[in-house]
Design a protein around this motif. Structure first.
Motif: not given
Length: 78
Positions: A23, A27, A29, A60-61
């Motif tokens: 992470e 990224n 996501h 973002k998640a």
């Protein structure tokens, strides 16, 4: 102004895996993540990083709101 394009960079992960967090370098996501994996595979890279990509912070998640929806409560009634 042109649209930013994904730019994966070749990356050599550290020898000690317990100090490495994916992470911090990728990224997962990102909407272009699959394309970056394709680039890394075609180039025969051991690994890649998104850190230098202009889109690294873009996606973002998903949070709980992505899965929640408004519906009246039925309190266990059929």
């Amino acid at each position: 102004m042109p649209c930013p394009q994904p730019r994966p960079t070749k990356f050599h992960p550290p020898l000690r895996a317990e100090t490495f967090s994916i992470e911090d370098h990728r990224n997962v996501h990102c909407r272009f993540y699959g394309g970056c994996i394709d680039v890394a595979v075609r180039q025969d890279w051991e690994s890649f990083t998104c850190a230098k990509c202009p889109l690294f912070q873009q996606d973002k998640a998903p949070g709980a709101s992505s899965y929640a929806f408004t519906q009246p409560a039925n309190f266990g009634q059929p």
